[in-house]
Write a protein that holds these residues in place. Structure first.
Motif, PDB file in Angstrom:
ATOM      1  N   CYS A 114     -26.271  58.121  32.553  1.00  0.00           N
ATOM      2  CA  CYS A 114     -25.048  58.531  33.253  1.00  0.00           C
ATOM      3  C   CYS A 114     -25.359  59.120  34.630  1.00  0.00           C
ATOM      4  O   CYS A 114     -24.532  59.063  35.541  1.00  0.00           O
ATOM      5  N   ARG A 115     -26.547  59.676  34.780  1.00  0.00           N
ATOM      6  CA  ARG A 115     -26.958  60.224  36.077  1.00  0.00           C
ATOM      7  C   ARG A 115     -27.256  59.112  37.077  1.00  0.00           C
ATOM      8  O   ARG A 115     -26.784  59.150  38.222  1.00  0.00           O
ATOM      9  N   HIS A 116     -28.046  58.152  36.669  1.00  0.00           N
ATOM     10  CA  HIS A 116     -28.495  57.117  37.603  1.00  0.00           C
ATOM     11  C   HIS A 116     -27.455  56.016  37.810  1.00  0.00           C
ATOM     12  O   HIS A 116     -27.462  55.350  38.854  1.00  0.00           O
ATOM     13  N   TYR A 117     -26.562  55.837  36.835  1.00  0.00           N
ATOM     14  CA  TYR A 117     -25.510  54.825  36.939  1.00  0.00           C
ATOM     15  C   TYR A 117     -24.198  55.504  36.569  1.00  0.00           C
ATOM     16  O   TYR A 117     -23.721  55.380  35.447  1.00  0.00           O
ATOM     17  N   PRO A 118     -23.635  56.258  37.530  1.00  0.00           N
ATOM     18  CA  PRO A 118     -22.555  57.209  37.235  1.00  0.00           C
ATOM     19  C   PRO A 118     -21.371  56.596  36.488  1.00  0.00           C
ATOM     20  O   PRO A 118     -20.959  55.463  36.747  1.00  0.00           O
ATOM     21  N   VAL A 119     -20.849  57.385  35.547  1.00  0.00           N
ATOM     22  CA  VAL A 119     -19.682  57.009  34.762  1.00  0.00           C
ATOM     23  C   VAL A 119     -18.557  58.004  35.055  1.00  0.00           C
ATOM     24  O   VAL A 119     -18.797  59.121  35.532  1.00  0.00           O
ATOM     25  N   LYS A 120     -17.336  57.588  34.755  1.00  0.00           N
ATOM     26  CA  LYS A 120     -16.181  58.474  34.979  1.00  0.00           C
ATOM     27  C   LYS A 120     -16.126  59.600  33.954  1.00  0.00           C
ATOM     28  O   LYS A 120     -15.565  60.661  34.239  1.00  0.00           O
ATOM     29  N   HIS A 121     -16.716  59.356  32.768  1.00  0.00           N
ATOM     30  CA  HIS A 121     -16.624  60.368  31.727  1.00  0.00           C
ATOM     31  C   HIS A 121     -17.661  60.080  30.645  1.00  0.00           C
ATOM     32  O   HIS A 121     -17.785  58.944  30.187  1.00  0.00           O
ATOM     33  N   LEU A 122     -18.390  61.109  30.248  1.00  0.00           N
ATOM     34  CA  LEU A 122     -19.258  61.054  29.073  1.00  0.00           C
ATOM     35  C   LEU A 122     -18.653  61.945  28.001  1.00  0.00           C
ATOM     36  O   LEU A 122     -18.513  63.152  28.193  1.00  0.00           O
ATOM     37  N   LEU A 232     -10.959  61.103  25.921  1.00  0.00           N
ATOM     38  CA  LEU A 232     -11.660  60.153  26.785  1.00  0.00           C
ATOM     39  C   LEU A 232     -10.844  59.867  28.042  1.00  0.00           C
ATOM     40  O   LEU A 232     -11.393  59.715  29.137  1.00  0.00           O
ATOM     41  N   ASP A 233      -9.533  59.831  27.893  1.00  0.00           N
ATOM     42  CA  ASP A 233      -8.637  59.533  29.012  1.00  0.00           C
ATOM     43  C   ASP A 233      -8.354  60.742  29.901  1.00  0.00           C
ATOM     44  O   ASP A 233      -7.586  60.641  30.861  1.00  0.00           O
ATOM     45  N   HIS A 234      -8.952  61.887  29.578  1.00  0.00           N
ATOM     46  CA  HIS A 234      -8.805  63.093  30.398  1.00  0.00           C
ATOM     47  C   HIS A 234     -10.202  63.584  30.799  1.00  0.00           C
ATOM     48  O   HIS A 234     -10.748  64.513  30.186  1.00  0.00           O
ATOM     49  N   PRO A 235     -10.818  62.975  31.811  1.00  0.00           N
ATOM     50  CA  PRO A 235     -12.166  63.396  32.191  1.00  0.00           C
ATOM     51  C   PRO A 235     -12.240  64.888  32.506  1.00  0.00           C
ATOM     52  O   PRO A 235     -11.302  65.469  33.068  1.00  0.00           O
ATOM     53  N   ALA A 236     -13.335  65.479  32.106  1.00  0.00           N
ATOM     54  CA  ALA A 236     -13.540  66.911  32.345  1.00  0.00           C
ATOM     55  C   ALA A 236     -13.550  67.205  33.838  1.00  0.00           C
ATOM     56  O   ALA A 236     -14.025  66.408  34.650  1.00  0.00           O
ATOM     57  N   ALA A 237     -13.040  68.372  34.195  1.00  0.00           N
ATOM     58  CA  ALA A 237     -13.015  68.825  35.587  1.00  0.00           C
ATOM     59  C   ALA A 237     -13.400  70.296  35.618  1.00  0.00           C
ATOM     60  O   ALA A 237     -13.257  71.017  34.629  1.00  0.00           O
TER      61      ALA A 237
END
Length: 335
Positions: A114-122, A232-237
């Motif tokens: 997830c660091r090297h290939y960024p995702v919207k949410h883990l 999953l549909d509410h990414p952390a902020a």
């Protein structure tokens, strides 16, 4: 979205993948198909998924960091749901190395992807076991979790700490999910619903620990999956109200959160057994035993944070869920 689901041939992984596919997401599933329990059950779950459009599978172990990173590079996922882990409290007493390899080393590899290939949410599976020796009920995400009573619990707390560090350092939105005693169709053979059903239908004695004086927040699988999908549909902020002088464990200055997903209704173990007797039409022969090492007396989820964010909280009655499990069990085993 294109979603990576790890542990896709597992109990929760299969149900979650089905739900994501049903709403139109593309799912890439991975699983190492280990023999912690009957591999035939894992293959049967996998066969259901492979019959659905939009699903692809690779057999892979999270401990294989190079191969996992290559998968991230090739697929460029929008989101990741990490459910792969070595499960089981009691198994951790005799096979600690399995937990280090899968739950710690494997999770680092997920974070690196997830660091090297960024995702919207883990989104990743934690566990109610992180509350450990806490006796204040219900368990709230804001409670301290500094006293785990099993290596499994310690590995799950470690996942939450590791996720926070990556959220802070690399801006990865991470959400940890503390599941409470999941049960239902296609469940695990090492858990109470399956173990008790198998022995009761064979006329064998079931082992009842702590002389039946246990309470568990049994949570039906469909409710677990609904909670996972909504979060999953509410990414952390980052929490703009986070106070570094009085830090709250469940939020952060980083894009990091944790949530309980439980039924908010602890059930005495003897009531669970009585309900199972009713749906099976069989009386259990019980052997009362003392508390097992690594166990806790009660689990009870405070689900206010889940409800406040998503408008949802689990509520399937135990009798309803166990009836569905019993019907599936008889059909699966052709009884």
């Amino acid at each position: 979205m294109k979603v990576l689901v790890t542990g896709a041939a597992g109990f929760i992984g299969m149900h979650l993948s089905q739900q994501l596919l049903a709403r139109g997401d593309e799912v890439v599933g991975i699983d190492n198909l280990n023999d912690y329990y009957d591999v035939r059950l894992k293959h049967a779950r996998l066969a259901r998924l492979q019959a659905l459009p939009g699903f692809r599978f690779q057999q892979m172990d999270l401990a294989d960091g190079a191969r996992l990173l290559l998968l991230f590079a090739q697929e460029r996922f929008d989101a990741v749901v990490n459910l792969a882990a070595q499960a089981g409290v009691r198994y951790s007493l005799t096979n600690p190395g399995a937990y280090v390899s899968s739950n710690l080393a494997g999770f680092v590899n997920i974070l690196e992807g997830c660091r090297h290939y960024p995702v919207k949410h883990l989104v990743y599976a934690s566990s109610s076991s992180v509350y450990g020796a806490n006796s204040k009920l219900p368990f709230s995400e804001s409670d301290a979790i500094d006293h785990p009573v099993s290596l499994y619990a310690a590995s799950k707390k470690s996942n939450e700490l590791m996720a926070h560090s990556y959220s802070h350092l690399f801006g990865i939105p991470t959400t940890g999910l503390r599941f409470f005693t999941v049960y239902g169709p296609w469940g695990r053979p090492d858990m109470a619903a399956w173990l008790f059903t198998d022995r009761m239908l064979r006329g064998e004695t079931i082992q009842v620990f702590n002389h039946g004086q246990l309470r568990r927040d049994f949570t039906y699988i469909d409710d677990i999956v609904e909670g996972v999908v909504r979060l999953l549909d509410h990414p952390a902020a980052p929490d703009p109200a986070f106070d570094r002088m009085a830090p709250n464990p469940d939020t952060s200055f980083a894009p990091y959160r944790v949530f309980n997903i439980g039924n908010h209704q602890p059930v005495p173990l003897l009531t669970f057994i009585e309900t199972l007797e009713q749906v099976l039409g069989v009386t259990a022969n019980k052997e009362m035993l003392p508390m097992q090492a690594g166990d806790v007396e009660a689990t009870y989820a405070d689900t206010d944070r889940l409800r406040a964010l998503t408008g949802f909280a689990p509520a399937t009655p135990l009798a309803t869920g166990l009836q569905r499990f019993a019907d599936w069990y008889r059909d699966y085993h052709q009884l």
